[in-house]
Design a protein around this motif. Sequence first.
Motif: not given
Length: 160
Positions: A42-44, A110-117, A119-127, A156-159
């Motif tokens: 669902a990422l933009p 991925a400059g079109w993603l916000t910094p929050d998105q 960071m969350r993507l990095l957290a998802v991959a790490s988890a 779940g929190h990251a996503a």
Amino acid sequence: MTMLNFPAPVPAVPPYEPWEGEAAALAEAAAAGRRAAAWVRALPAPPSPTPGWVWLVGDLAQAIEDVMAALDPQDCDRMTPDGRVVEGTGGMRPVTRDMLDTVPCVVADAGWLTPDQQMRLLAVASAVTGAARLLANDPGAAIGHGLLARLCAALGHAAA
């Protein structure tokens, strides 16, 4: 007289006995993986779709879902009868590990993603990587002490 040196008999491997709560923990991990993959899908999109975006919402999202559904406590670090150490993977295939290791490089582009998105993507991959490594290193603690459940909660929190 001829002496024959036959190898010592290899002891039989005892049958696998699931950890208490294993089925529930693995089911929750699979559900967390499905939710995380849905979030990634669902990422933009950027103004004009790029190969990086297509990879994120396609291959990476599928890899996240696949890893979390295929977690395997039997694929843990162990020693062979002849004393060699075998590093377990927790059920994660090497090609999938490589994909998850690539996420920081793709996020940096991925400059079109916000910094929050990002960071969350990095957290998802790490988890996701951490869940497989946790099962490979110590499935008893991962399942019996709730470490896998806590990592799934972080996923779940990251996503969210």
